[in-house]
Design a protein around this motif. Structure first.
Motif, PDB file in Angstrom:
ATOM      1  N   GLU A  16      70.696   6.293 -18.836  1.00 58.94           N
ATOM      2  CA  GLU A  16      71.649   7.308 -18.382  1.00 58.94           C
ATOM      3  C   GLU A  16      71.114   8.669 -18.840  1.00 58.94           C
ATOM      4  O   GLU A  16      71.628   9.280 -19.763  1.00 58.94           O
ATOM      5  CB  GLU A  16      73.024   7.002 -18.974  1.00 58.94           C
ATOM      6  N   ILE A  17      70.098   9.157 -18.169  1.00 59.98           N
ATOM      7  CA  ILE A  17      69.268  10.232 -18.713  1.00 59.98           C
ATOM      8  C   ILE A  17      69.522  11.590 -18.067  1.00 59.98           C
ATOM      9  O   ILE A  17      68.778  12.550 -18.304  1.00 59.98           O
ATOM     10  CB  ILE A  17      67.776   9.829 -18.589  1.00 59.98           C
ATOM     11  N   ASP A  18      70.581  11.727 -17.290  1.00 63.25           N
ATOM     12  CA  ASP A  18      70.862  12.983 -16.590  1.00 63.25           C
ATOM     13  C   ASP A  18      70.818  14.198 -17.513  1.00 63.25           C
ATOM     14  O   ASP A  18      70.326  15.268 -17.151  1.00 63.25           O
ATOM     15  CB  ASP A  18      72.250  12.938 -15.939  1.00 63.25           C
ATOM     16  N   GLY A  19      71.375  14.046 -18.713  1.00 62.36           N
ATOM     17  CA  GLY A  19      71.480  15.175 -19.637  1.00 62.36           C
ATOM     18  C   GLY A  19      70.136  15.733 -20.044  1.00 62.36           C
ATOM     19  O   GLY A  19      69.994  16.957 -20.227  1.00 62.36           O
ATOM     20  N   ASN A  20      69.135  14.881 -20.203  1.00 59.55           N
ATOM     21  CA  ASN A  20      67.806  15.344 -20.572  1.00 59.55           C
ATOM     22  C   ASN A  20      67.239  16.277 -19.509  1.00 59.55           C
ATOM     23  O   ASN A  20      66.774  17.381 -19.799  1.00 59.55           O
ATOM     24  CB  ASN A  20      66.868  14.154 -20.780  1.00 59.55           C
ATOM     25  N   ASP A  21      67.291  15.842 -18.263  1.00 57.39           N
ATOM     26  CA  ASP A  21      66.708  16.648 -17.181  1.00 57.39           C
ATOM     27  C   ASP A  21      67.494  17.931 -16.955  1.00 57.39           C
ATOM     28  O   ASP A  21      66.905  18.979 -16.671  1.00 57.39           O
ATOM     29  CB  ASP A  21      66.651  15.805 -15.910  1.00 57.39           C
ATOM     30  N   ALA A  22      68.821  17.864 -17.095  1.00 63.66           N
ATOM     31  CA  ALA A  22      69.630  19.078 -16.964  1.00 63.66           C
ATOM     32  C   ALA A  22      69.333  20.041 -18.112  1.00 63.66           C
ATOM     33  O   ALA A  22      69.218  21.257 -17.910  1.00 63.66           O
ATOM     34  CB  ALA A  22      71.115  18.720 -16.952  1.00 63.66           C
ATOM     35  N   GLY A  23      69.187  19.500 -19.328  1.00 67.80           N
ATOM     36  CA  GLY A  23      68.878  20.341 -20.480  1.00 67.80           C
ATOM     37  C   GLY A  23      67.525  21.011 -20.364  1.00 67.80           C
ATOM     38  O   GLY A  23      67.362  22.178 -20.765  1.00 67.80           O
ATOM     39  N   MET A  24      66.548  20.303 -19.825  1.00 67.23           N
ATOM     40  CA  MET A  24      65.219  20.899 -19.617  1.00 67.23           C
ATOM     41  C   MET A  24      65.315  22.109 -18.690  1.00 67.23           C
ATOM     42  O   MET A  24      64.744  23.169 -18.964  1.00 67.23           O
ATOM     43  CB  MET A  24      64.255  19.854 -19.039  1.00 67.23           C
ATOM     44  N   MET A  25      66.058  21.959 -17.611  1.00 67.90           N
ATOM     45  CA  MET A  25      66.204  23.055 -16.647  1.00 67.90           C
ATOM     46  C   MET A  25      66.933  24.242 -17.269  1.00 67.90           C
ATOM     47  O   MET A  25      66.505  25.390 -17.134  1.00 67.90           O
ATOM     48  CB  MET A  25      66.953  22.561 -15.403  1.00 67.90           C
TER      49      MET A  25
ATOM     50  N   ALA B  31      65.028  30.463 -21.650  1.00 68.49           N
ATOM     51  CA  ALA B  31      63.786  31.015 -22.217  1.00 68.49           C
ATOM     52  C   ALA B  31      63.084  31.978 -21.268  1.00 68.49           C
ATOM     53  O   ALA B  31      62.650  33.061 -21.683  1.00 68.49           O
ATOM     54  CB  ALA B  31      62.847  29.877 -22.598  1.00 68.49           C
ATOM     55  N   PHE B  32      62.997  31.616 -19.979  1.00 67.92           N
ATOM     56  CA  PHE B  32      62.174  32.401 -19.049  1.00 67.92           C
ATOM     57  C   PHE B  32      62.859  32.682 -17.717  1.00 67.92           C
ATOM     58  O   PHE B  32      62.212  33.105 -16.765  1.00 67.92           O
ATOM     59  CB  PHE B  32      60.842  31.678 -18.794  1.00 67.92           C
ATOM     60  N   GLY B  33      64.163  32.488 -17.650  1.00 70.44           N
ATOM     61  CA  GLY B  33      64.888  32.784 -16.422  1.00 70.44           C
ATOM     62  C   GLY B  33      65.887  33.898 -16.644  1.00 70.44           C
ATOM     63  O   GLY B  33      65.631  34.842 -17.392  1.00 70.44           O
TER      64      GLY B  33
ATOM     65  N   ASN C  69      56.186  26.915  -7.368  1.00 73.12           N
ATOM     66  CA  ASN C  69      55.156  27.705  -8.063  1.00 73.12           C
ATOM     67  C   ASN C  69      55.608  28.196  -9.439  1.00 73.12           C
ATOM     68  O   ASN C  69      54.891  28.938 -10.104  1.00 73.12           O
ATOM     69  CB  ASN C  69      54.732  28.891  -7.203  1.00 73.12           C
ATOM     70  N   ASN C  70      56.808  27.799  -9.874  1.00 68.85           N
ATOM     71  CA  ASN C  70      57.289  28.206 -11.192  1.00 68.85           C
ATOM     72  C   ASN C  70      56.469  27.489 -12.261  1.00 68.85           C
ATOM     73  O   ASN C  70      56.404  26.253 -12.269  1.00 68.85           O
ATOM     74  CB  ASN C  70      58.773  27.837 -11.344  1.00 68.85           C
ATOM     75  N   PRO C  71      55.819  28.218 -13.171  1.00 72.23           N
ATOM     76  CA  PRO C  71      54.978  27.560 -14.180  1.00 72.23           C
ATOM     77  C   PRO C  71      55.768  26.662 -15.119  1.00 72.23           C
ATOM     78  O   PRO C  71      55.191  25.789 -15.775  1.00 72.23           O
ATOM     79  CB  PRO C  71      54.355  28.738 -14.931  1.00 72.23           C
ATOM     80  N   TRP C  72      57.087  26.839 -15.195  1.00 76.02           N
ATOM     81  CA  TRP C  72      57.916  26.031 -16.084  1.00 76.02           C
ATOM     82  C   TRP C  72      58.782  25.040 -15.307  1.00 76.02           C
ATOM     83  O   TRP C  72      59.807  24.568 -15.808  1.00 76.02           O
ATOM     84  CB  TRP C  72      58.795  26.925 -16.952  1.00 76.02           C
ATOM     85  N   ILE C  73      58.341  24.687 -14.111  1.00 78.85           N
ATOM     86  CA  ILE C  73      59.062  23.669 -13.348  1.00 78.85           C
ATOM     87  C   ILE C  73      59.056  22.365 -14.151  1.00 78.85           C
ATOM     88  O   ILE C  73      58.073  22.000 -14.783  1.00 78.85           O
ATOM     89  CB  ILE C  73      58.425  23.468 -11.951  1.00 78.85           C
ATOM     90  N   THR C  74      60.180  21.686 -14.177  1.00 81.58           N
ATOM     91  CA  THR C  74      60.258  20.448 -14.960  1.00 81.58           C
ATOM     92  C   THR C  74      59.624  19.293 -14.186  1.00 81.58           C
ATOM     93  O   THR C  74      59.525  19.341 -12.957  1.00 81.58           O
ATOM     94  CB  THR C  74      61.717  20.085 -15.288  1.00 81.58           C
ATOM     95  N   PRO C  75      59.202  18.238 -14.884  1.00 81.40           N
ATOM     96  CA  PRO C  75      58.620  17.090 -14.178  1.00 81.40           C
ATOM     97  C   PRO C  75      59.552  16.496 -13.136  1.00 81.40           C
ATOM     98  O   PRO C  75      59.105  16.062 -12.073  1.00 81.40           O
ATOM     99  CB  PRO C  75      58.341  16.095 -15.310  1.00 81.40           C
TER     100      PRO C  75
END
Length: 619
Positions: free
Chosen positions: A123-132, A138-140, A40-46
């Motif tokens: 090799e995209i791990d960094g993108n998803d980790a950076g989003m989180m 910002a909001f955590g 339910n977190n409004p900023w949950i990543t895809p």
């Protein structure tokens, strides 16, 4: 018939991909799983929303970041360049500073961390980790990470390759379901481009380095190779390279701190691992200094702390992403407390002006020096004289199996964790040294090279008037162009060349428009490695001076024949030299053209600039 064959092949590939063909997986649960946002977190990543099965597209990623940046005063999003297909290369600036321009952040007392993800977009791990992480800043509960540190983050560097997405791109990697392509739209590997700067993507990265002057640079990858227990492996260059103080800080202060944080969160951190025999670790591990075409080696030559991250491809995507999050957070925390000491060490390394520099590196006591495109291509024999350290490896059991298809041996990983002590070879000894000149003169005919040196941020003076100087210049002998099995082939869009540089002292006039590059500058070492022909990543090696290998003036035989006779009549010394040449070189003796060329080269009619590298060294 052709269409039917293609259809069957595609169906077969889909059937195989659906099976579990990767080595057995070790079950994992760690404290870092608590970092995953609630549904339910409004900023949950895809990716979190998809339970780490998929990763977002370029548009989904950038739209998500733009909304996050618009909603948070701590974040801003800028384009640092465009790909050849027209996509923006975006960078997120995370800072609590009032002003976040390049000048302001460069002058800030806070240390600046620069991280890029997706240089190889599969090799995209960094993108998803950076989003989180940026969401939580910002909001955590992670706002305090920016109290003492500023943070630059490129979510996807290879933006065009990212959109060449498929579930078949990286068969040796466990997730995500959709993975980007390794190279960019020009089919160039961005992590081979730092020295030659052919691509818009790497030019954008280097421009950020020049404009913002980050203290620490991190490049996030995923491995291609062997199985082992570690999930997050990383390192700087570790007591080798051109920035000894920085390397020591990375090997001790940074590695110790990050390892502790990763282990506390349930991950298994390790050093960079490259099997000596390119398949298992029975012969040990090999760490060699790469050329400045690679991100970490390039950063080292710039005297900028650089971390290469290699997450383990056989670990689940979720585990890798969460480990990357922990590593990023740990890095920010360490810079908050140790950034000042790293800054002092960096300034010290930048101020050094070594009298000579190695162009290659080897393991101490090895009988011969070598550099390798892939470190794991090194073959170490028991009698090589190489002296390794020992490494307690948290490995995975393997066995050699004979293929029923090819009848060749291959490695099969059983999934059983084992601990073994192996040789750990480290290429810490510099070889093939070049002396440090005061500077270099380049004529305006080198305009393309001059432009690329400027892209690196190397300072230079443009001559307004012709200048006659005594310089050392190289004559390139025994040039060999790159080939594979006898066929001349390009590498990364270039035809590489190697030769023996023979120095000669000359009085040379450099016309107006020539440039002079002093090596007494922070990027002086980088200039040396780009301009010295011995260097594997010199611009000569990359093929920017091929014109020196062609002769454009000739002499007719009817003119040369009487000239040769007269030369022999007038010079007993030449007679003796010619006789010895024929005696010792039968191929030469039986080749009339070679004989005529030999005599022609000893006349004043011969092209004085043939094979002459046009860069002058001021000694």
């Amino acid at each position: 018939m052709g269409l039917r064959v293609i259809t069957i092949s595609v169906l077969l590939a889909q059937q195989i991909s659906a099976q579990s063909i990767l080595p057995p997986i070790q079950e994992w649960h760690g404290k870092s799983e608590s970092l995953i946002a609630k549904a339910n977190n409004p900023w949950i990543t895809p990716t979190e929303k998809a339970d780490f099965i998929t990763t977002p597209t370029y548009d989904e990623t950038m739209n998500w970041f733009q909304k996050l940046a618009d909603a948070s005063p701590l974040l801003s999003m800028i384009s640092i360049g465009k790909s050849v297909e027209g996509r923006d290369i975006y960078m997120i600036i995370a800072s609590s500073e009032k002003e976040v321009t390049a000048t302001a952040l460069k002058q800030s007392d806070k240390p600046l961390l620069f991280v890029q993800a997706g240089i190889h977009s599969g090799e995209i791990d960094g993108n998803d980790a950076g989003m989180m992480l940026l969401r939580d800043i910002a909001f955590g509960n992670k706002k305090e990470l920016l109290n003492q540190v500023n943070f630059l983050f490129i979510p996807i560097l290879n933006v065009d390759g990212h959109e060449r997405s498929s579930s078949f791109n990286r068969p040796n990697q466990r997730g995500p379901q959709n993975m980007g392509w390794r190279t960019n739209a020009q089919n160039l590997n961005l992590n081979r481009d730092y020295a030659k700067v052919d691509t818009n993507e790497i030019r954008a990265v280097i421009n950020v380095m020049n404009e913002y002057n980050p203290l620490l640079y991190m490049d996030i990858h995923v491995t291609d190779g062997a199985d082992y227990q570690y999930d997050i492996t990383f390192g700087g260059l570790g007591r080798q390279g051109y920035s000894k103080g920085i390397s020591n800080w990375l090997a001790t202060k940074y590695k110790t701190h990050a390892d502790k944080d990763l282990a506390a969160s349930g991950h298994i951190p390790g050093q960079l691992l490259f099997a000596v025999n390119d398949r298992d670790f029975s012969q040990g591990n090999m760490l060699l200094m790469g050329e400045p075409r690679f991100s970490d080696a390039y950063g080292d030559l710039r005297h900028m702390a650089s971390i290469l991250v290699e997450n383990h491809s056989l670990k689940p995507f979720k585990q890798r992403v969460l480990g990357t999050y922990v590593l990023l957070e740990s890095t920010l925390k360490l810079l908050a407390t140790e950034g000042k000491s790293l800054k002092e060490i960096t300034l010290s390394d930048k101020a050094k002006r070594e009298a000579s520099l190695p162009t290659k590196w080897k393991v101490p006591e090895m009988k011969s020096a070598a550099t390798f495109e892939h470190q794991s291509n090194v073959k170490v024999k028991e009698d090589s004289g190489a002296v390794p350290d020992s490494l307690k490896l948290l490995g995975i059991e393997s066995r050699i199996v004979k293929s029923s298809v090819t009848n060749a041996d291959y490695v099969e990983w059983t999934g059983k964790p084992i601990t073994m002590t192996i040789p750990n070879y480290k290429g810490t000894e510099g070889v093939d040294f070049v002396s440090r000149p005061k500077g270099y003169f380049l004529p305006p005919t080198c305009a393309e090279v001059i432009a690329r040196l400027k892209l690196h941020g190397i300072q230079m003076e443009t001559l307004k008037q012709p200048r006659e100087v005594t310089v050392e210049m190289y004559r390139i002998q025994e040039a060999k162009f790159q080939n594979d099995g006898g066929n001349t082939v390009p590498f990364e869009g270039h035809m590489q060349v190697k030769g023996t540089p023979i120095p000669e002292t000359r009085k040379q006039v450099f016309v107006a428009g020539s440039v002079y590059i002093s090596t007494d500058q922070p990027l002086g070492d980088l200039a040396i490695m780009l301009l010295e022909p011995k260097s594997p990543d010199s611009y000569l090696s990359w093929g920017f001076f091929h014109q020196i290998f062609q002769r454009t003036e000739y002499i007719e035989a009817y003119v040369l024949e009487p000239t040769m006779k007269k030369m022999l009549e007038d010079s007993p010394e030449l007679q003796k030299e010619f006789a010895e040449k024929k005696k010792n070189d039968t191929k030469f003796a039986n080749n009339p053209n070679a004989i005529m060329t030999w005599f022609y080269s000893k006349t004043k009619y011969y092209d004085d600039r043939y094979l002459l590298y046009p860069v002058g060294r001021e000694m």
